[in-house]
Scaffold this active site. Structure first.
Site, PDB file in Angstrom:
ATOM      1  N   GLU A 124       9.481  16.023  15.264  1.00 54.04           N
ATOM      2  CA  GLU A 124       9.741  15.871  13.787  1.00 54.04           C
ATOM      3  C   GLU A 124       8.934  16.688  13.159  1.00 54.04           C
ATOM      4  OE1 GLU A 124       8.625  12.075  11.988  1.00 54.04           O
ATOM      5  OE2 GLU A 124      10.607  11.751  11.344  1.00 54.04           O
TER       6      GLU A 124
ATOM      7  N   GLY B  81       6.425   4.991   8.116  1.00 48.46           N
ATOM      8  CA  GLY B  81       5.672   6.161   8.323  1.00 48.46           C
ATOM      9  C   GLY B  81       5.843   6.940   9.907  1.00 48.46           C
ATOM     10  N   SER B  82       4.661   7.479  10.037  1.00 49.56           N
ATOM     11  CA  SER B  82       4.841   8.528  11.370  1.00 49.56           C
ATOM     12  C   SER B  82       4.666   7.694  12.471  1.00 49.56           C
ATOM     13  CB  SER B  82       3.674   9.420  11.398  1.00 49.56           C
ATOM     14  OG  SER B  82       2.313   8.597  11.255  1.00 49.56           O
ATOM     15  N   THR B  83       5.068   8.076  13.678  1.00 49.29           N
ATOM     16  CA  THR B  83       5.078   7.257  15.004  1.00 49.29           C
ATOM     17  C   THR B  83       3.526   7.261  15.541  1.00 49.29           C
ATOM     18  OG1 THR B  83       7.395   8.069  15.643  1.00 49.29           O
ATOM     19  CG2 THR B  83       5.506   7.307  17.106  1.00 49.29           C
TER      20      THR B  83
ATOM     21  N   LYS C 141       1.091  -1.168   0.124  1.00 44.77           N
ATOM     22  CA  LYS C 141       0.050   0.013   0.025  1.00 44.77           C
ATOM     23  C   LYS C 141       0.810   1.133   0.114  1.00 44.77           C
ATOM     24  CE  LYS C 141      -1.667   3.222   2.126  1.00 44.77           C
ATOM     25  NZ  LYS C 141      -2.023   4.642   1.644  1.00 44.77           N
TER      26      LYS C 141
ATOM     27  N   CYS D 298      13.199  10.818   7.250  1.00 43.56           N
ATOM     28  CA  CYS D 298      13.244  10.357   8.916  1.00 43.56           C
ATOM     29  C   CYS D 298      14.537  10.252   9.801  1.00 43.56           C
ATOM     30  CB  CYS D 298      12.509   8.751   9.181  1.00 43.56           C
ATOM     31  SG  CYS D 298      13.429   7.501   7.844  1.00 43.56           S
TER      32      CYS D 298
ATOM     33  N   GLU E 187       9.304   1.243  11.191  1.00 46.62           N
ATOM     34  CA  GLU E 187      10.368   2.153  11.054  1.00 46.62           C
ATOM     35  C   GLU E 187       9.684   3.475  10.900  1.00 46.62           C
ATOM     36  OE1 GLU E 187      12.422   4.941   9.755  1.00 46.62           O
ATOM     37  OE2 GLU E 187      12.540   4.082   7.693  1.00 46.62           O
TER      38      GLU E 187
ATOM     39  N   GLY F 281       2.246   4.204  13.425  1.00 47.00           N
ATOM     40  CA  GLY F 281       2.987   3.024  13.878  1.00 47.00           C
ATOM     41  C   GLY F 281       2.609   2.459  15.086  1.00 47.00           C
TER      42      GLY F 281
HETATM   43  P1  NDP Z   1       1.334   8.372   7.884  1.00 47.20           P
HETATM   44  O1  NDP Z   1       2.402   7.774   8.904  1.00 47.20           O
HETATM   45  O2  NDP Z   1       0.217   8.815   7.878  1.00 47.20           O
HETATM   46  O3  NDP Z   1       1.602   7.569   6.308  1.00 47.20           O
HETATM   47  C1  NDP Z   1       2.466   6.425   5.920  1.00 47.20           C
HETATM   48  C2  NDP Z   1       1.455   5.364   5.461  1.00 47.20           C
HETATM   49  O4  NDP Z   1       0.836   4.796   6.407  1.00 47.20           O
HETATM   50  C3  NDP Z   1       1.026   5.933   4.184  1.00 47.20           C
HETATM   51  O5  NDP Z   1       0.840   4.912   3.319  1.00 47.20           O
HETATM   52  C4  NDP Z   1      -0.612   5.930   4.684  1.00 47.20           C
HETATM   53  O6  NDP Z   1      -1.462   6.303   3.747  1.00 47.20           O
HETATM   54  C5  NDP Z   1      -0.392   4.837   5.770  1.00 47.20           C
HETATM   55  N1  NDP Z   1      -1.556   5.164   6.737  1.00 47.20           N
HETATM   56  C6  NDP Z   1      -2.312   6.015   7.011  1.00 47.20           C
HETATM   57  N2  NDP Z   1      -2.940   5.780   8.328  1.00 47.20           N
HETATM   58  C7  NDP Z   1      -3.047   4.470   8.234  1.00 47.20           C
HETATM   59  C8  NDP Z   1      -3.702   3.485   9.250  1.00 47.20           C
HETATM   60  N3  NDP Z   1      -4.668   3.974  10.134  1.00 47.20           N
HETATM   61  N4  NDP Z   1      -3.245   2.328   8.993  1.00 47.20           N
HETATM   62  C9  NDP Z   1      -2.400   1.909   8.110  1.00 47.20           C
HETATM   63  N5  NDP Z   1      -1.697   2.689   7.147  1.00 47.20           N
HETATM   64  C10 NDP Z   1      -1.931   3.911   7.430  1.00 47.20           C
HETATM   65  O7  NDP Z   1       2.339   9.482   7.618  1.00 47.20           O
HETATM   66  P2  NDP Z   1       1.672  10.936   6.871  1.00 47.20           P
HETATM   67  O8  NDP Z   1       1.818  10.885   5.462  1.00 47.20           O
HETATM   68  O9  NDP Z   1       0.379  11.492   7.347  1.00 47.20           O
HETATM   69  O10 NDP Z   1       2.899  11.969   7.542  1.00 47.20           O
HETATM   70  C11 NDP Z   1       2.615  12.697   8.692  1.00 47.20           C
HETATM   71  C12 NDP Z   1       4.079  12.643   9.375  1.00 47.20           C
HETATM   72  O11 NDP Z   1       4.617  11.582   9.642  1.00 47.20           O
HETATM   73  C13 NDP Z   1       5.081  13.583   9.000  1.00 47.20           C
HETATM   74  O12 NDP Z   1       4.842  15.021   8.941  1.00 47.20           O
HETATM   75  C14 NDP Z   1       6.277  13.218   9.328  1.00 47.20           C
HETATM   76  O13 NDP Z   1       6.451  13.719  10.402  1.00 47.20           O
HETATM   77  C15 NDP Z   1       5.928  11.614   9.585  1.00 47.20           C
HETATM   78  N6  NDP Z   1       6.467  10.873   8.684  1.00 47.20           N
HETATM   79  C16 NDP Z   1       7.517   9.980   9.026  1.00 47.20           C
HETATM   80  C17 NDP Z   1       8.072   9.129   7.885  1.00 47.20           C
HETATM   81  C18 NDP Z   1       9.072   8.327   8.240  1.00 47.20           C
HETATM   82  O14 NDP Z   1       9.828   7.749   7.279  1.00 47.20           O
HETATM   83  N7  NDP Z   1       9.604   8.303   9.575  1.00 47.20           N
HETATM   84  C19 NDP Z   1       7.488   8.994   6.542  1.00 47.20           C
HETATM   85  C20 NDP Z   1       6.401   9.804   6.463  1.00 47.20           C
HETATM   86  C21 NDP Z   1       5.870  10.678   7.343  1.00 47.20           C
HETATM   87  P3  NDP Z   1      -1.901   7.821   3.154  1.00 47.20           P
HETATM   88  O15 NDP Z   1      -0.854   8.028   2.398  1.00 47.20           O
HETATM   89  O16 NDP Z   1      -2.793   7.359   2.321  1.00 47.20           O
HETATM   90  O17 NDP Z   1      -2.175   8.233   4.213  1.00 47.20           O
END
Ligand code: NDP
Length: 479
Positions: free
Chosen positions: A388, A235-237, A183, A291, A257, A240
């Site tokens: 972050e 993705g975001s904490t 996804k 990240c 991660e 996670g």
């Molecule tokens: P998210 O954690 O929301 O997104 C990461 C992935 O998870 C995307 O594919 C997202 O889909 C998906 N996702 C969102 N909600 C759910 C859920 N409930 N269950 C399963 N999967 C889900 O990050 P954001 O894009 O909203 O960014 C927000 C903040 O997160 C940023 O400002 C940054 O601080 C941090 N971030 C950190 C990253 C890292 O590598 N550590 C990477 C990205 C963001 P969709 O895109 O459709 O929402």
């Protein structure tokens, strides 16, 4: 002396072919989804709509799992050598079509073409080559007889390095004999869709790689499916933590991660000009959407003024603008939501009392942009020093003794990465020994290699990606 003006050098986007609308990729082919919901993916540098993508629903995830079950029947019968052949083919095709992938990544995500072309794509191909090389050596290297693939793996990736995160996840999963349902992030799905085309081209058995585009609800449906044996998430904490709660109590593998707030520590004996370059690379690479970005500059007090003055001068020369211009250093912010988040945190930094420096560059009229920003006079308690920001914003904190540098660096809920700048090898080792961070660079920053494990401590997550440890994350002990 005034710097010379650059002439534009725009990479042509004629090489990419973007469909108006995309379905999902199951059973080895693109299909119309059960969901009739679509969302638009736009170019963040122009706000132009690039395409409409399917927002996969629960029924689509059910179909993806059925497809993956069929894929697993074929994939699990193949030898490591046979699996490797597909991965090598994918690696070579990625290299052949790297320009197309790089342009698409920059169009959809906003990152400068020189980064997608010279960093992301070479790394993507290197990951596929690296893990292809492991596929037929698992048994002889570790006697993996007691280790078995999980089966169907759900992988959820973010928007900052879309294709690179796909390669970090898909290549080791397939090498170890798992099949995948991916996804991608809703704002950057296009390179994953092009990768699905490559899977068709190399004749990857149907159902081994499955792609369901969508939003957070699609990701949540994937996490909740009972037949998924492992989730790998970047993705975001916050998300996670949701995934960890959701999967608690299930017999499921999990790697997370998550975010970071890395300290880039500069001692007073560091080579200052090189350290300035490293600090710039540490935070402004990929607009700071990284990240492991070195977002806290932890600076020895007696070099503060000299360092900051050199840093501001260097920042002033960063070129912000069209991601497809080969001269661009800093491209577009990935989305309006991310721009709003960065702006709000920066405004809070100013009201909390930080001194702000922003470069004077002209910003394009359309799209989402943020000037390279430096905060000095910040306190460790400020939000800009704790949260972050995930944008081109650097916060400076100062220290007097090495012990104080360690205290400041570790004073965070995260623990993904850190940097150390000093000419003394013994000081590097002393410092690295005391830092709570999964990845530590010395006299450099943001260097990656497929053979090197990557992952965090504390709220930056758990599990490792890359290297031998990354492979083990996709294998389960069965006795
Ligand atoms: P998210 O954690 O929301 O997104 C990461 C992935 O998870 C995307 O594919 C997202 O889909 C998906 N996702 C969102 N909600 C759910 C859920 N409930 N269950 C399963 N999967 C889900 O990050 P954001 O894009 O909203 O960014 C927000 C903040 O997160 C940023 O400002 C940054 O601080 C941090 N971030 C950190 C990253 C890292 O590598 N550590 C990477 C990205 C963001 P969709 O895109 O459709 O929402």
């Amino acid at each position: 002396m005034k710097t010379w003006e650059y002439a534009e050098s725009i990479e042509s986007s004629a090489i990419v072919n973007i469909e108006k609308k995309y379905g999902i990729f199951l059973d080895g082919e693109f299909q119309t989804a059960n969901s009739k919901k679509f969302l638009k993916t736009i170019s963040p540098s122009t706000e132009e709509v690039l395409s409409s993508i399917t927002v996969g629903n629960k029924n689509d995830i059910d179909s993806a799992v059925d497809s993956a079950k069929n894929g697993l029947k074929i994939w699990s019968k193949l030898t490591g050598t046979e699996r490797a052949k597909y991965l090598f083919k994918l690696a070579r095709l990625i290299q052949e079509r790297s320009r197309e992938f790089a342009v698409l990544e920059s169009l959809d995500g906003g990152k400068p073409i020189k980064e997608s072309r010279d960093f992301d794509l070479p790394q993507v191909a290197a990951n596929f080559f690296y893990f292809a090389g492991w596929a037929d050596k698992l048994d002889i290297s570790w006697n993996t007889k007691g280790l078995k693939p999980y089966g169907i793996v759900g992988q959820i990736i973010p928007w900052n390095f879309p294709l690179l995160m796909l390669s970090w996840k898909v290549a080791p999963a397939l090498a170890t004999g798992n099949v995948v349902i991916l996804k991608p992030a809703e704002s950057t799905p296009l390179t994953a869709l092009l990768f699905a085309e490559l899977c068709q081209e190399v004749g990857l058995p149907a159902g081994v790689f499955n792609l369901v585009t969508g939003d957070g609800t699609t990701g949540a449906a994937l996490v909740q499916h009972p037949d998924i044996s492992k989730i790998a998430f970047t993705g975001s904490t916050a998300v996670g933590k949701y995934i960890q709660n959701e999967t608690a109590g299930r017999d499921i593998g999990l790697t997370l991660e998550l975010g970071g707030k890395a300290a880039n520590i500069v001692y007073n004996d560091a080579a200052i000009d090189q350290a300035v370059e490293g600090v710039v690379n540490g935070i402004f690479f990929n607009q700071g959407h990284v990240c492991c970005a070195g977002s806290r500059l932890v600076l020895q007090e007696d070099i503060h003024d000299e360092f900051v003055s050199k840093l501001e001068k260097r920042m002033q020369s960063l070129r912000v603008g069209n991601p497809l211009d080969k001269n661009t250093d800093i491209g577009a912010i990935n989305s309006k939501e991310q721009l709003d988040k960065i702006s709000s945190l920066v405004n809070e930094g100013v009201s909390e009392g930080g001194t702000i420096f922003q470069t004077e560059c002209e910003l394009p009229a359309n799209g989402f942009w943020f000037r390279p920003t430096l905060f000095t006079n910040a306190q460790p308690s400020y939000k800009i020093a704790r949260e972050e920001i995930f944008g081109p914003v650097l916060t400076t904190l100062t220290f007097r003794t090495p012990e104080e540098a360690i205290d400041i660096a570790n004073n965070t809920e995260y623990g993904l990465s850190a940097g150390i700048w000093t000419e003394k090898g013994s000081k590097i080792l002393w410092t690295a020994d005391r830092l709570q961070a999964g990845v530590i660079w010395a006299n450099t920053f943001n260097k990656f290699d497929p053979s090197s494990p990557f992952g965090g401590y504390k709220e930056s997550g758990f599990g490792r990606e890359g290297g031998r440890h990354g492979l083990l994350s996709y294998l389960k002990v069965q006795s």
